[in-house]
Design an enzyme around this catalytic site. Sequence first.
Site, mmCIF file in Angstrom:
data_model
loop_
_atom_site.group_PDB
_atom_site.id
_atom_site.type_symbol
_atom_site.label_atom_id
_atom_site.label_comp_id
_atom_site.label_asym_id
_atom_site.label_seq_id
_atom_site.Cartn_x
_atom_site.Cartn_y
_atom_site.Cartn_z
ATOM 1 N N TYR A 79 0.840 -1.200 0.000
ATOM 2 C CA TYR A 79 0.000 0.000 0.000
ATOM 3 C C TYR A 79 0.872 1.246 0.000
ATOM 4 C CZ TYR A 79 0.823 1.006 4.961
ATOM 5 O OH TYR A 79 1.401 1.327 6.160
ATOM 6 N N CYS A 80 0.244 2.345 -0.422
ATOM 7 C CA CYS A 80 0.881 3.657 -0.411
ATOM 8 C C CYS A 80 -0.172 4.631 0.099
ATOM 9 C CB CYS A 80 1.378 4.014 -1.810
ATOM 10 S SG CYS A 80 0.041 4.026 -3.037
ATOM 11 N N ALA A 81 -0.100 5.872 -0.307
ATOM 12 C CA ALA A 81 -1.084 6.851 0.165
ATOM 13 C C ALA A 81 -2.412 6.709 -0.585
ATOM 14 C CB ALA A 81 -0.541 8.268 0.015
ATOM 15 N N LEU A 108 -3.744 3.996 1.645
ATOM 16 C CA LEU A 108 -3.972 4.345 3.050
ATOM 17 C C LEU A 108 -5.223 5.211 3.208
ATOM 18 C CD1 LEU A 108 -2.719 3.995 5.895
ATOM 19 C CD2 LEU A 108 -1.467 6.107 5.498
#
Length: 126
Positions: A79-81, A108
């Site tokens: 995952y990332c932002a 996120l």
Amino acid sequence: MGHEDFLKQAAEAKTRIKQVSSDEAEKIGDRPNALILDVREAAEYQQAHLLNAVNVSLSQLEQEIQEIVPDKSTPIVCYCAGGNRGALAADTLNKMGYTNAVSIEGGLKAWESSGKATIDTTEANS
């Protein structure tokens, strides 16, 4: 790489990978051998991240992942932002032979908006 190129690459990656909802990601992440992989930069990770997440920025992924996860069948939730770097990470892992890498759709932001908890280190340290 320009922003448009980045978005194009991320969109292409999303056609090749499995994106999962926050609920699905949580189920996978609860498996004893699973890895939750935060592919944002260290400063972003330090602000807030998922419980038990390991931080390896997308730019370092290919160099570092085999040391962290030698077993290519390990379930990995990237995952990332917002979902783009996570998708690129899952795509990279697939190309490296990892067979169970997925990305959280929406990253996120989607995780938090679904009401799921994160570790907010800024609060913990104050």
